[in-house]
Write a protein that holds these residues in place. Structure first.
Motif, PDB file in Angstrom:
ATOM      1  N   ILE A   1       0.826  -1.211   0.000  1.00  0.00           N
ATOM      2  CA  ILE A   1       0.000   0.000   0.000  1.00  0.00           C
ATOM      3  C   ILE A   1       0.860   1.261   0.000  1.00  0.00           C
ATOM      4  CG2 ILE A   1      -0.252   0.110   2.516  1.00  0.00           C
ATOM      5  CD1 ILE A   1      -3.071   1.128   2.110  1.00  0.00           C
ATOM      6  N   ARG A   2       2.050   1.169   0.529  1.00  0.00           N
ATOM      7  CA  ARG A   2       2.949   2.323   0.505  1.00  0.00           C
ATOM      8  C   ARG A   2       3.379   2.655  -0.914  1.00  0.00           C
ATOM      9  NH1 ARG A   2       6.644   0.038   5.516  1.00  0.00           N
ATOM     10  NH2 ARG A   2       5.174   0.584   7.206  1.00  0.00           N
ATOM     11  N   GLU A   3       3.258   1.695  -1.825  1.00  0.00           N
ATOM     12  CA  GLU A   3       3.630   1.910  -3.224  1.00  0.00           C
ATOM     13  C   GLU A   3       2.422   2.244  -4.084  1.00  0.00           C
ATOM     14  OE1 GLU A   3       6.728   1.969  -4.353  1.00  0.00           O
ATOM     15  OE2 GLU A   3       7.529   1.530  -2.351  1.00  0.00           O
ATOM     16  N   TRP A   4       1.350   1.409  -3.971  1.00  0.00           N
ATOM     17  CA  TRP A   4       0.252   1.620  -4.914  1.00  0.00           C
ATOM     18  C   TRP A   4      -0.649   2.790  -4.547  1.00  0.00           C
ATOM     19  CZ3 TRP A   4      -4.439   1.256  -2.633  1.00  0.00           C
ATOM     20  CH2 TRP A   4      -4.686   0.285  -1.671  1.00  0.00           C
ATOM     21  N   LEU A   5      -0.762   3.148  -3.268  1.00  0.00           N
ATOM     22  CA  LEU A   5      -1.642   4.252  -2.918  1.00  0.00           C
ATOM     23  C   LEU A   5      -1.169   5.580  -3.506  1.00  0.00           C
ATOM     24  CD1 LEU A   5      -4.117   5.362  -1.557  1.00  0.00           C
ATOM     25  CD2 LEU A   5      -2.856   5.449   0.612  1.00  0.00           C
TER      26      LEU A   5
END
Length: 278
Positions: free
Chosen positions: A257-261
């Motif tokens: 989530i730290r990447e895709w958000l």
């Protein structure tokens, strides 16, 4: 039951959910196995990632369930025959949902990431996790997230009788109200296995049934890059994303989530939650 047992148990139960449900009860609907039948009205997002709904510390202004005034009867809802799969509204809006928590090891990291980008999400909570992690549910209320009912012990509902299903749902709603300040208005069946009793009881308790559009399959721990790819490739207006913040090792979910958000936000998507019924 220990939540870290879900990883193995989930694989077995998902494989057999359709067959068990068909044999045990008529009208079973597996989430994701049907076409969209309804959409959730999304809360408006007038700013880049506007926060509305619950005010900070709203949960503290509510009396505990056992000591407050008599609880009003839940609003009667139409009994659906299929769960809601998408959100409505114009523009590039999506909704993020997390199941099985809260978990003290993974949920705080997910909440931190959501706070960093000023994004709200939905958390479908299991009652036995709520009573052990009330401070995390209170934090969800403080930060404007919406919580839903995911039963007490995460059973396969199609194997339970009506009384057992009611007990799983009512106990969880009671626990959520004590920690969050409001009773949940949304329900998600464990494993996405629905039956008529779940739809009927949910409506009686004032809860709409919600499924999902995109499954990250993070419960299979397929690798951080795979989770990122599933979210980014599945992104589209109205999509509801399914992830998990408990039920096993969720470190891949935390990293993903730290990447895709931020990628989705940079791509012009807005993350929203449903409007609350009054």
């Amino acid at each position: 039951m220990q939540k870290d047992q879900f990883f193995t148990r989930r694989r077995m139960l998902l494989a057999g959910a359709a067959a068990v449900g068909a044999a045990g009860t008529a009208g079973v609907v597996l989430a994701g196995g049907t076409e969209e039948t309804a959409r959730i009205p999304a809360a408006p997002a007038p700013g880049p990632q506007a926060r509305q709904a619950l005010k900070p510390s709203a949960f503290r202004l509510q009396p505990l369930t056992g000591y407050g005034p008599p609880r009003p009867a839940p609003r009667k809802l139409k009994v659906r025959t299929e769960p809601i799969l998408k959100i409505s509204g114009r523009g590039r809006h999506m909704m993020l949902t997390f199941d099985d928590g809260p978990n003290p090891e993974y949920t705080p990291h997910i909440l931190d990431t959501l706070a960093r980008y000023d994004v709200r999400a939905m958390f479908f909570l299991c009652g036995e996790c709520v009573v052990d992690n009330r401070e995390l549910v209170a934090r969800m209320a403080d930060e404007g997230h919406v919580v839903g009912n995911h039963t007490w012990t995460h059973p396969l509902l199609t194997t339970l009788n009506r009384r057992q299903i009611r007990d799983e749902m009512e106990r969880t709603s009671d626990a959520i109200e004590d920690s969050y300040g409001e009773r949940p208005q949304w329900f998600r069946a464990p494993y996405g296995a629905w039956n008529r009793a779940a739809f009927q009881l949910g409506a009686e308790m004032g809860m709409e049934p919600m499924a999902w559009t995109v499954d990250t399959t993070d419960w299979m721990t397929p690798g951080t890059s795979t989770i990122i790819d599933r979210v980014e490739s599945g992104a589209a207006p109205g999509v509801v994303v399914l992830s998990h913040d408990a039920g096993g090792d969720r470190s891949q979910t935390v990293h993903a989530i730290r990447e895709w958000l931020p990628h989705l936000l940079d791509s012009g998507y807005h993350m929203t939650v449903p409007r609350r019924r009054t």
